[in-house]
Design a protein around this motif. Structure first.
Motif, short mmCIF file in Angstrom:
data_model
loop_
_atom_site.label_atom_id
_atom_site.label_comp_id
_atom_site.label_asym_id
_atom_site.label_seq_id
_atom_site.Cartn_x
_atom_site.Cartn_y
_atom_site.Cartn_z
N LEU A 171 0.85 -1.19 0.00
CA LEU A 171 0.00 0.00 0.00
C LEU A 171 0.88 1.23 0.00
O LEU A 171 1.78 1.37 0.83
N SER A 172 0.59 2.16 -0.92
CA SER A 172 1.45 3.34 -1.01
C SER A 172 0.62 4.59 -1.28
O SER A 172 -0.50 4.52 -1.79
N SER B 216 -3.89 -0.69 6.18
CA SER B 216 -3.19 -1.95 6.39
C SER B 216 -3.83 -2.75 7.52
O SER B 216 -4.04 -3.96 7.41
N ASP B 217 -4.16 -2.07 8.60
CA ASP B 217 -4.80 -2.74 9.74
C ASP B 217 -6.16 -3.31 9.34
O ASP B 217 -6.53 -4.42 9.73
N GLU B 218 -6.93 -2.52 8.54
CA GLU B 218 -8.25 -2.99 8.09
C GLU B 218 -8.13 -4.26 7.26
O GLU B 218 -9.01 -5.14 7.31
N LEU B 219 -7.06 -4.36 6.49
CA LEU B 219 -6.88 -5.50 5.59
C LEU B 219 -6.14 -6.65 6.25
O LEU B 219 -5.75 -7.60 5.57
N ARG C 24 2.04 -4.66 3.70
CA ARG C 24 3.21 -3.78 3.65
C ARG C 24 2.78 -2.37 3.27
O ARG C 24 1.87 -2.17 2.45
N VAL C 25 3.45 -1.39 3.85
CA VAL C 25 3.15 0.02 3.60
C VAL C 25 4.43 0.72 3.14
O VAL C 25 5.51 0.48 3.69
#
Length: 344
Positions: A32-33, A44-47, A51-52
């Motif tokens: 995720l960017s 990211s937490d929701e999914l 990686r961020v």
């Protein structure tokens, strides 16, 4: 061998979230960017943890680093007038396959004019204009025109109701309709200059029927369609009522369920001296269609099922349009009608 990593730039926007969620639902490794580190962490937490990579448009090193970590990059952050070049350039320099949601004509033209050779040298596939507007019309035009010769003109027509623009889409629309250097394709050639808009009537089949249209609208088909359909004219049209709905421009912060309520019919009419033929798709939620089309393209490329040769492609150049539309129909995105051979 590790699973290919697919990066989503603009992951926290409406389209980016749809793309990210779909990729995660398919078990894909994602990165995720975007520009907002906090929002990326929350997504990211929701999914369930992804990686961020924080990267702003004005940080080429961070964008290049993102491309270096990914196998495919899906670019979801418009307006592409502002964001397209930095992200696409980073992908080319990083040797990362690339798919974008651009509908802006000048960005699409720039991709073909500037990044064709870098993409070939890097051995990557870059697909531009895989968006609802522009991309759907390009795919339909390719499917409908298959096997036809002596084509005089291709018209793509969009009937859209209850469209709720995001902030990025609103900015894109404002830039597009203020542009006096529009690209057109007439008499077998591309032209750039002021175009006087007009009202037209497009003969959508029942139950929609004929509709008053704004013509032409500055979508990407004028750049992409002539690359795979030999024709003298290409034009895109949009129903006049689409922007008569005041809520279209005042609904940037509606919830996702409301935004999913858009209804659409997209048609492509291919006209020859003998008459020609047409095809169309009809469905709901243009945002989901756009998101899943890019996911389908990115997954094919990641799995080694993209074009045989590296380079820059439009949607219908990169993937056989008839089968691709059928695959999207199977996902429940729309109902598809194609003529004759193209339905196979």
């Amino acid at each position: 061998m590790s699973s290919p990593h697919i990066a989503v730039y603009g992951a926290t926007g409406h389209t980016g979230r749809l793309v990210s969620a779909e990729l995660r639902a398919r078990g894909r490794e994602i990165i995720l960017s975007g520009r907002d580190a906090g929002a990326l962490k929350a997504l990211s937490d929701e999914l369930g943890g992804a990686r961020v990579h924080h990267a702003t448009i004005d940080d080429p090193a961070a964008l290049r680093e993102l491309a270096g970590q990914a196998d495919v990059l899906i670019h979801c952050a418009g307006p592409f007038t502002h964001t397209g070049r930095p992200v696409a350039t980073a992908a080319a320099e990083g040797g990362c396959h690339y798919v974008d949601h651009a509908l802006e004509q000048h960005h699409t033209k720039w991709m073909f004019d500037t990044l064709q050779e870098p993409a070939r040298q890097a051995g990557i596939t870059m697909v531009t204009a895989m968006s609802f507007y522009g991309g759907t019309g390009d795919l339909l035009a390719g499917a409908v025109a298959e096997g036809l010769t002596g084509i005089d003109r291709v018209i793509t027509a969009y009937s859209v109701s209850d469209w709720r623009l995001t902030t990025g889409a609103k900015q894109t629309a404002e830039l597009l309709f203020a542009d006096t250097r529009r690209i057109t394709y007439t008499d077998g050639e591309q032209h750039v200059g002021y175009v006087e808009p007009r009202n037209a009537v497009f003969p959508f089949p029942p139950p929609l029927g004929p509709r008053t249209m704004i013509a032409p609208v500055p979508f990407s088909e004028v750049v992409t369609v002539p690359r795979h359909v030999r024709t003298r004219h290409v034009e895109a049209q949009l129903t006049a009522h689409t922007f008569e709905d005041e809520q279209a421009f005042t609904s940037e912060h509606v919830d996702a369920a409301t935004r999913a309520g858009s209804r659409f019919t997209v048609a492509a009419q291919v006209i020859t001296a003998d008459g020609g033929r047409a095809g169309q798709v009809s469905g709901q939620d243009l945002w989901r269609l756009s998101a899943l089309a890019s996911v389908e393209a990115a997954v094919r490329i990641a799995d080694g099922h993209g074009p045989e040769r590296p380079g820059v492609y439009g949607p219908a150049e990169a993937i056989a349009p008839g089968p691709f539309l059928r695959d999207l129909e199977r996902l429940g995105l729309f109902t598809l009608t194609l003529p004759g051979k193209a339905e196979a």
